[in-house]
Design a protein around this motif. Structure first.
Motif, PDB file in Angstrom:
ATOM      1  N   HIS A 116       0.823  -1.224   0.000  1.00 36.96           N
ATOM      2  CA  HIS A 116       0.000   0.000   0.000  1.00 36.96           C
ATOM      3  C   HIS A 116       0.857   1.275   0.000  1.00 36.96           C
ATOM      4  CE1 HIS A 116      -2.923   3.054   1.021  1.00 36.96           C
ATOM      5  NE2 HIS A 116      -2.360   3.222   2.217  1.00 36.96           N
TER       6      HIS A 116
ATOM      7  N   GLU B  32      -5.628  11.093   8.953  1.00 33.23           N
ATOM      8  CA  GLU B  32      -6.260   9.772   8.990  1.00 33.23           C
ATOM      9  C   GLU B  32      -7.483   9.792   9.888  1.00 33.23           C
ATOM     10  OE1 GLU B  32      -5.575   7.071   7.278  1.00 33.23           O
ATOM     11  OE2 GLU B  32      -3.739   7.896   6.406  1.00 33.23           O
TER      12      GLU B  32
ATOM     13  N   ASN C 284      -6.553   3.482  -1.909  1.00 30.21           N
ATOM     14  CA  ASN C 284      -7.599   2.811  -1.132  1.00 30.21           C
ATOM     15  C   ASN C 284      -8.871   2.618  -1.965  1.00 30.21           C
ATOM     16  OD1 ASN C 284      -6.108   2.407   1.184  1.00 30.21           O
ATOM     17  ND2 ASN C 284      -6.701   4.378   2.087  1.00 30.21           N
TER      18      ASN C 284
ATOM     19  N   HIS D  50       3.834   6.706   5.548  1.00 28.25           N
ATOM     20  CA  HIS D  50       2.644   7.427   6.004  1.00 28.25           C
ATOM     21  C   HIS D  50       1.759   6.638   6.959  1.00 28.25           C
ATOM     22  CE1 HIS D  50       0.217   5.351   2.840  1.00 28.25           C
ATOM     23  NE2 HIS D  50      -0.799   5.669   3.617  1.00 28.25           N
ATOM     24  N   ASP D  51       1.776   5.305   6.884  1.00 26.43           N
ATOM     25  CA  ASP D  51       0.915   4.527   7.778  1.00 26.43           C
ATOM     26  C   ASP D  51       1.670   3.942   8.962  1.00 26.43           C
ATOM     27  OD1 ASP D  51      -1.684   4.799   6.883  1.00 26.43           O
ATOM     28  OD2 ASP D  51      -1.432   3.306   5.287  1.00 26.43           O
TER      29      ASP D  51
ATOM     30  N   ASP E 215      -3.064   8.422  -1.099  1.00 28.75           N
ATOM     31  CA  ASP E 215      -3.505   7.347  -0.209  1.00 28.75           C
ATOM     32  C   ASP E 215      -4.949   6.984  -0.527  1.00 28.75           C
ATOM     33  OD1 ASP E 215      -3.427   5.649   2.127  1.00 28.75           O
ATOM     34  OD2 ASP E 215      -4.562   7.217   3.185  1.00 28.75           O
TER      35      ASP E 215
HETATM   36 MN    MN Z   1      -2.748   4.622   3.830  1.00 27.78          MN
END
Ligand code: MN
Length: 738
Positions: A56, A113, A159, A80-81, A155
Motif C-alpha cells: 500500500h 487519517e 484505497n 505514512h501509515d 492514499d
Molecule cells: Mn494509507
C-alpha cells in the motif's frame, strides 16, 4: 553508504525510480531507507486483499512519483501509515531517523487519517457538518504543507482502487466521502488525474448500475471509436503540419465515466450524444499556435455553437488553461478538441503538484514562496482587491500586511473556508464575508462561544458574526490601532469609507435638523441655509451641515452668528434712516434734559438696531421722524458719519431706561397647570425679565407671547432651548414682529 544501500534496493521501488528518474543518489538512498523502515515496521501484516501491507505505501509513493514529486514526499508516502498502524512507532522515532521535514509530513498525514467522518460522534451530525469538519482539517494541514494533502489524496486513490476488498457498508461510506470531499479537493488543487480517477472509482460504488451501463457502452464501441479517432487524428496532424508547426502532439483523450454520466444527466441526452466520447487533445509548443490550430480545426469541420471556451485568455480559478471546442464531422459525429501548450498541459495534469515537482538547483525558499502564493490564490477564489480609491502606498502596505503575513484559515458556519492574515479579528472576518456584515457586526461567536471583537482568530475557528438589524455602522474604536479591532487593510479601508461617506451623510442630516430648529427658534425659518453657511465661511451648505452634525458648530454659535448678521443688516437699514430727507427736522431737544425727555415727555424711546447699545455703553440719542428718540452707541458709525448733528441729543442710562435688549418670543405648548410658572423659573435663572406677557388658548394649545429682556444675545438660544425642554412645550422661538 550510498553504495551499500543501492545494493539492496528492493525491486518494489524500480517503478518509482523509473517514474521519477531525476532523484540524486542521496535522494534515492533516502527513499530506500524509508522503504526498509516501513517494511520492517509493518512486518507480516497483510491488507484485506491478502497482500503484504507494504504494497500500500509503495503504491501511494508510486502515484506521487507519477506526479514527479520530490524525495521527501516519496519517503513520507512510504512511511505514512507507520505511525498510525504500528503502535510502537512514534513520530519522534521517524524524526530521529529521517529528520523533521519528513516527520512533519508523516505526522500531518497521520492526523488527517483521523477524519471526523470516521468517528462515531460525527456520524450523528448532519452531512454538511461532517464535510465542513473534514475540509477544515484538510485545509489546516494545507496551511502547513500542501504535500500532506497530496500524500493523503494519493492514499485515497489507492484505497479506492482496492475498495473491492472491504465490506459493502464501508465501500459506500468511503465512496461517498471521496465524492464529496477528496475529488472536489483534487479539482480545487487542479490535479485532474486524481480528480477523474477518484470520481470514477466512487461512482462505481455509489451508482453501480449506471457505471456498468456506461462502461459497457464504452467498451462495446471501443475498437470502432479508436479507429474513428485515428482517422480524425491523422487528418488533423496533416493539416497542422502544413502550417509548419513542429513538435505537435495529438492524442485521444482518456474517457471518464463519471463525466459522461454528468453530461448525460445535465443535458438529458443519451450516451451517443455526449461530445467528449470522441475527444482529442492537441499540444503545440507556443500559445499563439494554439489559436492557429483552433483555426485549422474550425476550417476543416463545423464548430458546434456554444461549445467554444477560451480558457487561455480567461483561465479557470485553479489556473487551468486550454482552448476547448467541439466540431461536427461530415458523418455528423461530434468530436471534442482541447488545444494547449506543454506548460498548460503540465499544469492541467499535475495542478498544484507541479509546484513540488523535482527541479534541479532551485533555491528552496524561492520555491516555497511560490507555492504559498499559489496556494493562497487557490483558496482565495473570491479575493477582493483593495479598494480602488486607495493610493499606491496604501496598496503596497496592503500587499505587505495581507499577502506576506502568515495566514489563518477559519470557517463560516456553513463550512466555507476564509483565509485571513494572522492576527485577524472577527471584524476582519465580517468584512471579508460582506461589507454590510462588517458594518453591522456587533458581536461574534467562535466555536460556539461568545468572544470579544478584538479576539485573535486561530486557524480552524468556526466563526459566526452577530449583526444588528438596525441601520448601524462601525465604531470609531475600530480604527484605533492600539485597540487592535481591525487587522486587515480591507476591513480598515471599509471602516474608513463608512465614516467618510455614511457618517458624513448622517452628520449632514443631523446638522440640517439642528440648523432648521435653530432658525425656527430665531424666527428666521425662511432664511436661506446657504446664507447661514456663508456666515461660517462655507461655500457648500452640506459641508456646513456636516460640521454642525458632528458638533463642531453648536446651536448657540449659529444663533449668535445669525443674529449678529441680522443686526448688521438692520444697522445698514438704520443707516438709510439717517439719510437726510426733505422733511423738516423735528424740534431739537436740549441735551441736559435727556432724562426728562425719556421719562416725562412721553417720547418714544427705541434702541438703535444698528449698534444695539447695552446698558453701560456711551450713548447718544437721535431724533427720528415720527418715532421719537433712537438711542445709539456713541461710537456707532451711523452716529459718527451722520452730517445731521442737530438731530443728536445727549442721553444717558437714567433710571427710566431699565430695559436691556428686548426680544419678543412666542411659545407654543399643550396647556397645563404651572406652565407659566416654569417659564418664569427659566428666565429668572438666567436673570432675564419678562415683559408684555400675553397668552392665547385655543383647543388646549397655549400660545404665549412675551418679550424677554436680555443684556446678552448669547443667552437667547440657551433660554429658548431650556423652555423647549419644559413638559408640554412644543416650540419656543423668537417672534419677528415688524
Ligand atoms: Mn494509507
Amino acid at each position: 553508504m550510498v553504495a551499500v544501500v543501492s545494493e539492496i534496493v528492493p525491486s518494489d521501488l524500480d517503478p518509482i525510480f523509473k517514474s521519477q528518474p531525476k532523484l540524486s543518489p542521496e535522494e534515492r538512498a533516502l527513499v530506500v531507507r524509508a522503504y526498509h523502515f516501513a517494511a520492517e515496521a509493518h512486518g507480516t501484516v497483510a491488507r484485506k486483499s491478502g497482500e503484504p501491507f507494504i504494497t500500500h505505501p509503495v503504491a501511494v509513493a508510486q502515484i506521487l512519483a507519477d506526479l514527479h514529486l520530490d524525495a521527501p514526499t516519496l519517503a513520507a508516502a512510504l512511511l505514512h501509515d507507520v505511525a498510525e498502524d504500528v503502535k510502537k512507532i512514534k513520530i519522534e522515532d521517524i524524526e530521529r531517523a529521517f529528520g523533521s521535514e519528513i516527520a512533519q509530513l508523516v505526522d500531518g498525514v497521520t492526523k488527517l487519517e483521523r477524519l471526523p467522518t470516521d468517528t462515531a460522534a460525527m456520524k450523528n451530525g448532519k452531512a454538511g457538518d461532517r464535510e465542513a469538519e473534514t475540509l477544515r482539517k484538510i485545509f489546516l494541514s494545507m496551511n502547513n504543507d500542501i504535500r500532506v494533502v497530496l500524500i493523503k489524496l494519493a492514499d485515497r486513490v489507492h484505497n479506492m482502487r482496492t475498495l473491492g476488498y472491504v465490506d459493502p457498508e464501508s465501500q459506500i461510506r468511503k465512496a461517498r466521502q471521496t465524492m464529496d470531499i477528496f475529488a472536489p479537493l483534487a479539482n480545487r488543487l487542479g490535479i485532474w488525474q486524481m480528480k477523474w480517477e477518484l470520481e470514477d472509482l466512487s461512482f462505481r460504488y455509489l451508482n453501480p448500475e449506471k457505471y456498468k451501463e456506461i462502461a459497457t457502452q464504452l467498451a462495446v464501441r471501443r475498437v470502432e471509436r479508436e479507429k474513428y479517432l485515428e482517422a480524425v487524428k491523422a487528418r488533423l496532424v496533416k493539416e497542422i503540419s502544413a502550417l509548419g508547426i513542429p513538435n505537435v502532439h495529438v492524442s485521444a483523450r482518456p474517457k471518464h465515466i463519471y463525466s459522461i454520466y454528468r453530461k448525460m444527466e445535465r443535458k438529458r441526452i443519451p450516451f451517443d450524444q455526449v461530445y467528449d466520447i470522441h475527444a482529442l487533445r492537441v499540444v503545440v509548443p507556443e500559445k499563439v499556435q494554439c489559436y492557429q490550430v483552433l483555426g485549422v480545426v474550425h476550417s476543416i469541420w463545423r464548430p458546434v455553437p456554444g461549445e467554444f471556451d477560451d480558457y487561455i485568455a480567461s483561465p479557470k480559478n485553479n489556473f487551468y488553461q486550454s482552448l476547448h471546442t467541439a466540431i461536427v464531422d461530415d458523418q455528423g459525429k461530434t468530436v471534442e478538441v482541447q488545444i494547449r501548450t506543454p506548460e498548460m498541459h503540465e499544469h492541467a495534469e499535475y495542478g498544484i503538484a507541479a509546484h513540488w515537482r523535482y527541479k534541479e538547483g532551485t533555491a528552496h525558499d524561492k520555491q516555497f514562496e511560490e507555492r504559498l502564493r499559489y496556494l493562497r490564490r487557490l483558496i482565495e477564489s473570491a479575493a477582493e482587491d483593495v479598494s480602488a480609491d486607495s493610493d499606491a502606498q496604501e496598496f503596497v502596505s496592503a500587499m505587505r500586511s495581507d499577502v506576506f503575513q502568515n495566514r489563518v484559515y477559519v470557517f463560516t458556519p456553513k463550512g466555507d473556508v476564509v483565509d485571513l492574515p494572522s492576527g485577524a479579528t472577527p471584524i476582519d472576518f465580517a468584512y471579508h464575508i460582506h461589507t454590510d456584515v462588517g458594518h453591522r457586526c456587533r458581536g461574534a461567536r467562535v466555536n460556539g462561544a461568545q468572544v470579544s471583537l478584538d479576539y485573535r482568530l486561530k486557524s480552524g475557528d468556526r466563526v459566526e458574526i452577530l449583526t444588528s438589524n438596525k441601520r448601524a455602522g462601525p465604531s470609531l474604536d475600530w480604527l484605533d490601532k492600539d485597540l487592535g479591532y481591525v487587522q486587515t487593510s480591507r476591513a480598515r479601508s471599509k471602516v474608513q469609507a463608512w465614516f467618510k461617506r455614511v457618517d458624513r451623510e448622517k452628520n449632514i442630516a443631523l446638522g440640517r435638523d439642528v440648523v432648521d430648529r435653530e432658525l425656527r427658534r430665531l424666527g428666521l425659518s425662511g432664511k436661506p441655509r446657504e446664507e447661514v453657511a456663508a456666515l461660517f465661511g462655507f461655500a457648500k451648505v452640506e459641508d456646513f451641515f456636516s460640521l454642525v452634525g458632528y458638533g463642531d458648530i453648536s446651536a448657540p454659535n449659529i444663533a449668535t452668528k445669525v443674529l449678529e448678521a441680522d443686526r448688521k443688516a438692520q444697522r445698514e437699514a438704520a443707516a438709510n434712516e439717517l439719510v437726510p430727507t426733505t422733511e423738516a427736522p423735528t424740534r431739537p431737544v436740549n441735551a441736559s434734559d435727556g432724562i426728562d425727555i425719556m421719562g416725562g415727555s412721553g417720547m418714544l424711546i427705541t434702541l438703535g438696531r444698528c449698534c444695539n447699545p447695552v446698558r453701560g455703553d456711551q450713548i447718544v440719542g437721535y431724533i427720528t421722524r415720527g418715532k421719537g428718540v433712537t438711542v445709539h452707541r456713541a461710537d456707532c458709525p451711523n452716529v459718527i458719519n451722520s452730517p445731521e448733528t442737530e438731530r443728536f441729543i445727549n442721553v444717558n442710562w437714567g433710571s427710566a431706561v431699565e430695559k436691556a435688549y428686548p426680544v419678543p418670543i412666542v411659545i407654543t405648548a399643550y396647556d397645563r397647570e404651572g406652565l407659566m410658572r416654569d417659564v418664569g423659573a427659566v428666565t429668572a435663572n438666567e436673570n432675564i425679565n419678562i415683559a408684555d406677557l400675553r397668552v392665547q388658548t385655543r383647543n388646549s394649545i397655549a400660545t404665549i407671547f412675551l418679550t424677554i429682556e436680555m443684556e446678552n444675545l448669547e443667552q437667547l438660544s440657551r433660554v429658548l432651548a431650556k423652555i423647549e425642554m419644559l413638559p408640554n412645550v412644543i416650540e419656543a422661538r423668537r417672534r419677528v414682529s415688524m
